[in-house]
Design an enzyme around this catalytic site. Structure first.
Site, mmCIF file in Angstrom:
data_model
loop_
_atom_site.group_PDB
_atom_site.id
_atom_site.type_symbol
_atom_site.label_atom_id
_atom_site.label_comp_id
_atom_site.label_asym_id
_atom_site.label_seq_id
_atom_site.Cartn_x
_atom_site.Cartn_y
_atom_site.Cartn_z
ATOM 1 N N TYR A 158 0.819 -1.215 0.000
ATOM 2 C CA TYR A 158 0.000 0.000 0.000
ATOM 3 C C TYR A 158 0.851 1.262 0.000
ATOM 4 O O TYR A 158 0.404 2.320 -0.433
ATOM 5 C CB TYR A 158 -0.914 0.033 1.233
ATOM 6 C CG TYR A 158 -2.253 -0.629 1.044
ATOM 7 C CD1 TYR A 158 -2.344 -1.968 0.690
ATOM 8 C CD2 TYR A 158 -3.433 0.084 1.230
ATOM 9 C CE1 TYR A 158 -3.564 -2.581 0.535
ATOM 10 C CE2 TYR A 158 -4.665 -0.522 1.067
ATOM 11 C CZ TYR A 158 -4.730 -1.853 0.719
ATOM 12 O OH TYR A 158 -5.953 -2.455 0.560
ATOM 13 N N LYS A 215 3.227 -15.313 1.965
ATOM 14 C CA LYS A 215 3.553 -16.164 0.817
ATOM 15 C C LYS A 215 5.065 -16.370 0.825
ATOM 16 O O LYS A 215 5.778 -15.905 -0.066
ATOM 17 C CB LYS A 215 3.087 -15.497 -0.487
ATOM 18 C CG LYS A 215 1.581 -15.533 -0.703
ATOM 19 C CD LYS A 215 1.074 -16.872 -1.232
ATOM 20 C CE LYS A 215 1.492 -17.099 -2.669
ATOM 21 N NZ LYS A 215 1.044 -18.444 -3.145
ATOM 22 N N ASP A 266 -2.794 -17.962 0.352
ATOM 23 C CA ASP A 266 -3.802 -18.534 -0.551
ATOM 24 C C ASP A 266 -4.488 -19.730 0.105
ATOM 25 O O ASP A 266 -5.719 -19.860 0.063
ATOM 26 C CB ASP A 266 -3.185 -18.906 -1.916
ATOM 27 C CG ASP A 266 -1.976 -19.824 -1.808
ATOM 28 O OD1 ASP A 266 -1.392 -19.942 -0.711
ATOM 29 O OD2 ASP A 266 -1.602 -20.445 -2.832
ATOM 30 N N ASP A 278 -6.362 -7.097 3.705
ATOM 31 C CA ASP A 278 -7.501 -6.443 3.058
ATOM 32 C C ASP A 278 -8.424 -7.504 2.468
ATOM 33 O O ASP A 278 -9.640 -7.490 2.678
ATOM 34 C CB ASP A 278 -6.977 -5.505 1.963
ATOM 35 C CG ASP A 278 -8.104 -4.782 1.245
ATOM 36 O OD1 ASP A 278 -9.015 -4.291 1.935
ATOM 37 O OD2 ASP A 278 -8.073 -4.729 -0.005
ATOM 38 N N ASP A 327 -12.166 -9.260 4.128
ATOM 39 C CA ASP A 327 -13.461 -9.216 3.433
ATOM 40 C C ASP A 327 -14.051 -10.613 3.343
ATOM 41 O O ASP A 327 -15.252 -10.824 3.511
ATOM 42 C CB ASP A 327 -13.311 -8.653 2.011
ATOM 43 C CG ASP A 327 -13.666 -7.174 1.933
ATOM 44 O OD1 ASP A 327 -13.524 -6.496 2.968
ATOM 45 O OD2 ASP A 327 -14.079 -6.705 0.853
HETATM 46 C C1 IPM Z 1 -10.496 -1.405 3.748
HETATM 47 C C2 IPM Z 1 -10.763 -0.738 2.436
HETATM 48 C C3 IPM Z 1 -9.628 0.234 2.142
HETATM 49 C C4 IPM Z 1 -8.368 -0.564 1.961
HETATM 50 C C5 IPM Z 1 -9.881 1.195 0.980
HETATM 51 C C6 IPM Z 1 -11.171 1.973 1.148
HETATM 52 C C7 IPM Z 1 -8.724 2.133 0.782
HETATM 53 O O1 IPM Z 1 -10.915 -1.686 1.435
HETATM 54 O O2 IPM Z 1 -10.409 -0.681 4.760
HETATM 55 O O3 IPM Z 1 -10.405 -2.628 3.781
HETATM 56 O O4 IPM Z 1 -8.063 -1.056 0.862
HETATM 57 O O5 IPM Z 1 -7.639 -0.700 2.941
HETATM 58 MG MG MG Z 2 -10.944 -3.695 2.128
#
Ligand code: IPM
Ligand code: MG
Length: 367
Positions: free
Chosen positions: A142, A192, A224, A248, A252
């Protein structure tokens, strides 16, 4: 003594709607529990861009640095898709994380009993699920340099750099081990190491740190495989520690196991401040949800539960955090549902405000 300070950055999309309900909860704590905060509000993301031409002004950045805790709603929306990369709403959030040095991002994925059937996985795989993902938040691909889009011969090349120092890996690992000590004492580190040198270093450093936490059972997994295991048998995990990009994605993935993104809070923590508490920003895991913005459909629970995390990690109010979490759980158990928590054939969903009403009523009932 003055009240602890809380900076609210509601942001874009459904951010302001869900934050309005958090404001009511904050009001309740002042009135009913004598817990008062000096609350100030400011702009972030597209809302800040619209007014100031930047997703985060220096003034707002300074306020965030000075606050005891920051509570953020959401940033972004289709209106801003064509903006230059440097002023996109997300840059405001990334600047907050970087400059406040919020290196440990805590993303609990907890499945509320009442919602187990909403998961895309079979109920028995997720009921009782309680995972904590610790995502390194201020380094890795990032932020690594070099980055950019460059000319190379007759074509362009896009470059980002995965870069981790030992110190960066170590401080996040310590945060993860400390959490594991307060939980089931199991930590799985994901990278990884089979393809990335940064992964090899990651594994070495985490193993080294583990010597200070002999009670914690440490395991390593390729990220993975970790993704696969998360959807195959998620209950095998307690705490997961992973880098910024894998975190990230994996968070999710873990979030969806619990049924709805509308339920999940997060905390981003940095180094201790003078008051002994870490620098901290709390935000729901969900985004700005432009498709439902302004319709009163948004579920305020994730943002409310983020405030509960603030009570726990920034304000030493663990019992009050428990109270708020129990109130949300009670409302769900009573079958009160926003639209994101409904299936075909269910009754009428409640609105964002009605969900707030129900949580406030459950808080009253807890006294
Ligand atoms: C998260 C989001 C952020 C990220 C975005 C909005 C920049 O996806 O907080 O997970 O990628 O970190
Ligand atoms: Mg995210």
């Amino acid at each position: 003594m003055s009240n602890p300070s809380l900076l609210i950055l509601a942001g874009d999309g459904i951010g302001p709607e869900v934050m309005a309900q958090v404001q009511r909860i904050i009001g309740w704590y002042g009135e009913k529990r004598g817990l008062n905060f000096d609350v100030s509000e400011d702009l972030v993301g597209g809302a800040a861009y619209d007014k100031h031409g930047t997703p985060l002004t220096d003034e707002t950045m300074a306020k965030a640095q000075a606050a005891d805790a920051v509570l953020l709603g959401a940033v972004g929306g289709p209106k801003y898709d064509d903006l230059d990369f440097s002023v996109k709403p997300e840059r405001g959030l990334l600047r907050l994380r970087k400059e406040m040095d919020l290196f440990a991002n805590l993303r609990p994925a907890q499945c509320f009993d009442a919602l187990a059937e909403f998961s895309s996985l079979k109920t028995e795989l997720v009921s009782g699920l309680d995972i904590m993902i610790v995502r390194e938040l201020t380094s890795g691909v990032y932020f690594g340099e070099p980055r950019g889009i460059f000319e190379e011969g007759n074509q362009r090349v896009g470059i980002n750099t995965q870069r981790y120092t030992e110190a960066e890996i170590e401080r996040g690992a310590r945060a993860a081990f400390e959490l594991a000590m307060k939980r089931d004492k199991r930590l799985c580190s994901m990278e990884k190491a089979n393809v990335m040198e940064s992964g090899i270093l990651w594994r070495e450093v985490v193993t080294e740190v583990s010597k200070d936490y002999p009670e914690v059972a440490l395991s390593h997994m390729y990220a993975d495989n970790g993704a696969m295991q998360l959807v195959r048998a998620p209950k095998q995990f307690d705490v997961i520690y992973t880098d910024n990009l894998f975190g990230d994605i994996l968070s999710d993935c873990a979030a969806m196991l619990t049924g709805s993104l509308g339920m999940l809070p997060s905390a981003s923590l940095g180094a201790p401040m003078e008051n002994g508490h870490p620098k901290a920003l709390y935000e729901p895991v969900h985004g700005s949800a432009p498709d439902i913005t302004g319709q009163g459909k948004a579920n305020p629970s994730a943002c409310i539960l983020s405030f509960a995390m603030a009570l726990r990690y920034s304000f030493d109010q663990g019992a009050e955090a428990d109270r708020l979490e129990a109130a949300v759980e009670k409302v769900l158990a009573d079958g009160i549902r926003t639209a994101d928590l409904m299936q075909a054939g269910d009754g009428k969903p409640v609105s964002t405000t009605e969900m707030g009403d129900a949580i406030l009523a459950a808080l009253d009932a807890s006294l």
